[in-house]
Design a protein around this motif. Structure first.
Motif, PDB file in Angstrom:
ATOM      1  N   ILE A 136      -5.857   5.065 -34.534  1.00  0.00           N
ATOM      2  CA  ILE A 136      -7.008   4.294 -35.010  1.00  0.00           C
ATOM      3  C   ILE A 136      -8.084   5.268 -35.110  1.00  0.00           C
ATOM      4  N   GLU A 137      -8.754   5.506 -36.478  1.00  0.00           N
ATOM      5  CA  GLU A 137      -9.786   6.414 -36.574  1.00  0.00           C
ATOM      6  C   GLU A 137     -10.792   5.766 -37.416  1.00  0.00           C
ATOM      7  N   ALA A 138     -12.072   6.272 -37.441  1.00  0.00           N
ATOM      8  CA  ALA A 138     -13.261   5.435 -37.896  1.00  0.00           C
ATOM      9  C   ALA A 138     -14.109   6.474 -38.527  1.00  0.00           C
ATOM     10  N   ASP A 139     -14.813   5.870 -39.696  1.00  0.00           N
ATOM     11  CA  ASP A 139     -15.590   6.616 -40.266  1.00  0.00           C
ATOM     12  C   ASP A 139     -17.234   6.056 -40.120  1.00  0.00           C
ATOM     13  N   ASN A 140     -18.260   7.052 -40.123  1.00  0.00           N
ATOM     14  CA  ASN A 140     -19.627   6.608 -39.685  1.00  0.00           C
ATOM     15  C   ASN A 140     -19.975   5.869 -38.408  1.00  0.00           C
ATOM     16  N   VAL A 141     -19.342   6.625 -37.575  1.00  0.00           N
ATOM     17  CA  VAL A 141     -19.284   5.816 -36.210  1.00  0.00           C
ATOM     18  C   VAL A 141     -20.808   6.061 -35.721  1.00  0.00           C
ATOM     19  N   GLU A 142     -21.370   7.203 -36.150  1.00  0.00           N
ATOM     20  CA  GLU A 142     -22.665   7.632 -35.608  1.00  0.00           C
ATOM     21  C   GLU A 142     -23.720   6.624 -36.081  1.00  0.00           C
ATOM     22  N   VAL A 143     -23.277   5.705 -37.244  1.00  0.00           N
ATOM     23  CA  VAL A 143     -24.201   4.617 -37.635  1.00  0.00           C
ATOM     24  C   VAL A 143     -24.192   3.504 -36.392  1.00  0.00           C
ATOM     25  N   LEU A 144     -23.037   3.315 -36.011  1.00  0.00           N
ATOM     26  CA  LEU A 144     -22.917   2.052 -35.086  1.00  0.00           C
ATOM     27  C   LEU A 144     -23.516   2.725 -33.569  1.00  0.00           C
ATOM     28  N   VAL A 145     -23.425   4.077 -33.418  1.00  0.00           N
ATOM     29  CA  VAL A 145     -24.100   4.678 -32.126  1.00  0.00           C
ATOM     30  C   VAL A 145     -25.498   4.362 -32.270  1.00  0.00           C
ATOM     31  N   ASP A 146     -26.011   4.763 -33.236  1.00  0.00           N
ATOM     32  CA  ASP A 146     -27.583   4.534 -33.479  1.00  0.00           C
ATOM     33  C   ASP A 146     -28.197   3.088 -33.455  1.00  0.00           C
ATOM     34  N   LEU A 147     -27.173   2.114 -33.936  1.00  0.00           N
ATOM     35  CA  LEU A 147     -27.447   0.695 -33.688  1.00  0.00           C
ATOM     36  C   LEU A 147     -27.430   0.334 -32.424  1.00  0.00           C
ATOM     37  N   TYR A 148     -26.303   0.541 -31.456  1.00  0.00           N
ATOM     38  CA  TYR A 148     -26.310   0.261 -30.124  1.00  0.00           C
ATOM     39  C   TYR A 148     -27.510   0.778 -29.281  1.00  0.00           C
ATOM     40  N   ARG A 149     -27.981   2.278 -29.617  1.00  0.00           N
ATOM     41  CA  ARG A 149     -29.039   2.646 -28.975  1.00  0.00           C
ATOM     42  C   ARG A 149     -30.292   1.952 -29.114  1.00  0.00           C
ATOM     43  N   GLN A 150     -30.460   1.431 -30.669  1.00  0.00           N
ATOM     44  CA  GLN A 150     -31.523   0.601 -30.891  1.00  0.00           C
ATOM     45  C   GLN A 150     -31.558  -0.683 -30.277  1.00  0.00           C
ATOM     46  N   PHE A 151     -30.216  -1.155 -30.185  1.00  0.00           N
ATOM     47  CA  PHE A 151     -30.166  -2.578 -29.654  1.00  0.00           C
ATOM     48  C   PHE A 151     -30.464  -2.409 -28.111  1.00  0.00           C
ATOM     49  N   GLN A 152     -30.194  -1.683 -27.612  1.00  0.00           N
ATOM     50  CA  GLN A 152     -30.222  -1.200 -26.083  1.00  0.00           C
ATOM     51  C   GLN A 152     -31.764  -1.108 -25.567  1.00  0.00           C
ATOM     52  N   GLU A 153     -32.545  -0.388 -26.710  1.00  0.00           N
ATOM     53  CA  GLU A 153     -33.890  -0.354 -26.440  1.00  0.00           C
ATOM     54  C   GLU A 153     -34.779  -1.483 -26.965  1.00  0.00           C
ATOM     55  N   GLY A 154     -34.021  -2.619 -27.110  1.00  0.00           N
ATOM     56  CA  GLY A 154     -34.843  -3.759 -27.685  1.00  0.00           C
ATOM     57  C   GLY A 154     -35.338  -3.765 -28.888  1.00  0.00           C
ATOM     58  N   LYS A 155     -34.843  -2.945 -29.853  1.00  0.00           N
ATOM     59  CA  LYS A 155     -35.448  -2.863 -31.143  1.00  0.00           C
ATOM     60  C   LYS A 155     -34.555  -3.758 -32.353  1.00  0.00           C
ATOM     61  N   ILE A 156     -33.675  -4.170 -31.935  1.00  0.00           N
ATOM     62  CA  ILE A 156     -32.830  -4.620 -33.019  1.00  0.00           C
ATOM     63  C   ILE A 156     -31.851  -5.811 -32.332  1.00  0.00           C
ATOM     64  N   ARG A 157     -31.557  -6.570 -33.382  1.00  0.00           N
ATOM     65  CA  ARG A 157     -30.298  -7.602 -32.967  1.00  0.00           C
ATOM     66  C   ARG A 157     -29.686  -7.451 -34.258  1.00  0.00           C
ATOM     67  N   ARG A 216      -1.229   3.602 -39.093  1.00  0.00           N
ATOM     68  CA  ARG A 216      -2.463   3.869 -38.617  1.00  0.00           C
ATOM     69  C   ARG A 216      -3.657   3.181 -39.185  1.00  0.00           C
ATOM     70  N   VAL A 217      -4.738   2.990 -38.658  1.00  0.00           N
ATOM     71  CA  VAL A 217      -5.765   2.061 -38.929  1.00  0.00           C
ATOM     72  C   VAL A 217      -7.043   3.020 -39.227  1.00  0.00           C
ATOM     73  N   LYS A 218      -7.721   2.593 -40.301  1.00  0.00           N
ATOM     74  CA  LYS A 218      -8.849   3.473 -40.912  1.00  0.00           C
ATOM     75  C   LYS A 218     -10.136   2.378 -40.866  1.00  0.00           C
ATOM     76  N   ILE A 219     -11.107   2.399 -39.779  1.00  0.00           N
ATOM     77  CA  ILE A 219     -12.256   1.609 -39.671  1.00  0.00           C
ATOM     78  C   ILE A 219     -13.234   2.104 -40.345  1.00  0.00           C
ATOM     79  N   THR A 220     -14.148   1.529 -41.180  1.00  0.00           N
ATOM     80  CA  THR A 220     -15.258   2.118 -42.039  1.00  0.00           C
ATOM     81  C   THR A 220     -16.718   1.283 -41.769  1.00  0.00           C
ATOM     82  N   ILE A 221     -17.389   2.053 -40.919  1.00  0.00           N
ATOM     83  CA  ILE A 221     -19.062   1.089 -40.744  1.00  0.00           C
ATOM     84  C   ILE A 221     -19.462   1.438 -42.052  1.00  0.00           C
ATOM     85  N   GLY A 222     -20.001   0.092 -42.622  1.00  0.00           N
ATOM     86  CA  GLY A 222     -21.013   0.241 -43.784  1.00  0.00           C
ATOM     87  C   GLY A 222     -22.471   0.350 -43.376  1.00  0.00           C
ATOM     88  N   GLU A 223     -23.063   0.479 -44.450  1.00  0.00           N
ATOM     89  CA  GLU A 223     -24.905   0.581 -44.112  1.00  0.00           C
ATOM     90  C   GLU A 223     -25.299  -0.831 -43.755  1.00  0.00           C
TER      91      GLU A 223
END
Length: 467
Positions: free
Chosen positions: A44-65, A419-426
């Motif tokens: 299992i591999e994924a593209d644009n995981v860094e987008v999701l990392v930033d979203l979780y950071r903002q979520f944990q900081e109380g900036k987004i849902r 194999r699985v390819k996961i892609t995080i969109g905008e």
């Protein structure tokens, strides 16, 4: 499927989310081994995981849902999403030096009917992982309130499959249900009323399966099994010269045509339905694929009408919409409000209720048959002749034959390692669209429709990005 479906029961109870941090930790630890043991997935591999990392950071900081809106071609999809969150996101966060609080997880919405056929333990597991159920075919206000509350106030982001059900096809997305967009606007509304500043986002997530090695031999063997089960002359699957697209595709077409003929006779002879003559269709349409598509749509419509007529339903909407209404009508006949106190019923009342439940389940069988084909077209393989598309189509025919032969749930054959390819969109901002939503009822309906359409296009774009 459980024998409970053949008996009248009290109404389906809501399974409240009851997140258990210890259970979640154990689940995350065993998940990689579980995937290796229970599925054909080896990578299992994924593209644009860094987008999701930033979203979780903002979520944990109380900036987004936010909500993850993921593709749902297979029942393995939730496991892949769990692997993404528990393994890949923390790994990329460490590589980037981004500090995230553990665990990385998501509340999720699941179909209340799943524990009925998969086992009641599934509902227990889903509840302990923070999942909330919903009955798809009706306005399930209890389920909707729970999902709405989790979206606005849950410890984690949300996850849901906007297609509502699997379609078995990696490269075709079924029409999205508007409920996901509506939940997004409800979240924005709840935050606005609470004078909270978080922004609300929906994040499209693509999931694509491919074979490590083309399993033509396994496909040939499965075709031989299906040919034997349907009464066709069996072609030996083990011959080396049989394992190729060129030789297998005519066999697949012949099998599909034969199964259609059997089902057309079944519905015309025993259910007195009128269907277009297959020979007339063949004369008017020279292309076998197009003729199959026309015959299939006519058959699916007739099969659904058998269920709809029994439950006194009008055939409105697309096939998926009609299936959901039939399903809910069936549940209403089986899980009955007047059976809340089963012990207070006489033996005759209970027996009559069981008779109704048995008949309702039998009528729902026609809908289950249609459910497997809601996204099937006659050109899926021809448009892009890959082993993945060929295998998916063959497995759908296998599923059809399995449902005809028995009402029990079957696990699909594993044709080869995948194999699985996961892609995080905008991310799509719901907050930016909220002013239009709150203007009026008409504006709200249009905002939901526009968001659903934009999400559909975004998810389809993720498929094409991986082609």
């Amino acid at each position: 499927m459980s024998n409970v479906i053949y008996q009248a029961q009290p109404p389906l109870e809501f399974i409240p989310p009851a997140l258990n941090p210890l259970f979640l930790r154990v689940f995350d630890l065993v998940l990689p081994n579980w995937i290796n043991w229970q599925t054909a997935i080896t990578q299992i591999e994924a593209d644009n995981v860094e987008v999701l990392v930033d979203l979780y950071r903002q979520f944990q900081e109380g900036k987004i849902r936010f909500m993850l809106a993921f593709r749902h071609p297979k029942t393995d999809d939730p496991l892949c999403l769990g692997y993404l969150l528990s393994q890949l996101v923390p790994r990329v966060a460490r590589e980037q030096g981004t500090v995230l609080k553990s665990p990385i997880h998501a509340h999720f919405i699941y179909d209340r009917g799943i524990p009925l056929w998969a086992g009641s333990y599934v509902g227990w597991v889903a509840s302990r992982l923070g999942g909330t159920p919903i009955q798809r075919g009706k306005a399930d206000w209890t389920g909707l309130r729970s999902a709405r509350d989790l979206f606005a106030n849950g410890k984690f982001p949300m996850a849901a499959a906007p297609e509502g059900a699997t379609n078995g096809l990696s490269e075709i997305i079924s029409p999205l249900e508007p409920g996901i967009a509506q939940l997004g606007f409800w979240c924005a509304e709840d935050l606005h009323k609470a004078e909270r500043s978080e922004q609300v986002l929906i994040v499209p997530v693509g999931i694509k399966y491919s074979y490590v090695a083309a399993p033509w031999d396994a496909i040939a063997e499965l075709l031989s099994e299906l040919e034997a089960a349907s009464g066709l002359t069996v072609n030996p699957g083990g011959q080396a010269n049989a394992a190729s697209m060129e030789l297998l595709y005519p066999r697949l077409l012949t099998l599909a045509e034969h199964l259609l003929s059997l089902m057309e006779k079944f519905y015309t002879k025993f259910y007195h339905q009128k269907l277009p003559d297959s020979q007339d269709i063949s004369k008017g349409i020279n292309d076998r694929n197009e003729a199959l598509a026309v015959r299939l749509q006519a058959l699916l419509n007739v099969a659904l009408q058998i269920s709809e007529q029994y439950f006194d339903l009008q055939p409105k909407g697309n096939l998926s919409d009609r299936c959901r209404r039939v399903e809910q009508a069936g549940w209403n006949y089986i899980f009955r409000e007047d059976f809340k106190d089963v012990k207070g019923l006489s033996a005759v009342e209970k027996a009559l209720g069981d008779r109704v439940a048995e008949e309702a389940n039998a009528r729902m069988w026609h809908m289950r048959l249609v459910e497997s084909f809601v996204a099937v077209s006659g050109n899926y393989i021809r448009e892009k002749p890959t082993v993945e598309r060929f295998a998916e189509t063959t497995l759908i025919l296998w599923q059809m034959i399995a449902k005809i032969r028995s009402s029990k749930a079957f696990r699909r054959p594993q044709l080869g390692k995948q194999r699985v390819k996961i892609t995080i969109g905008e991310p799509i901002s719901i907050s930016e669209r909220y002013p239009v939503y709150k203007e009026s009822r008409l504006g709200a309906r249009q905002a939901v429709a526009d968001l659903t359409n934009d999400l559909q296009q975004a998810m389809e774009g993720l498929i094409f990005r991986n082609l």
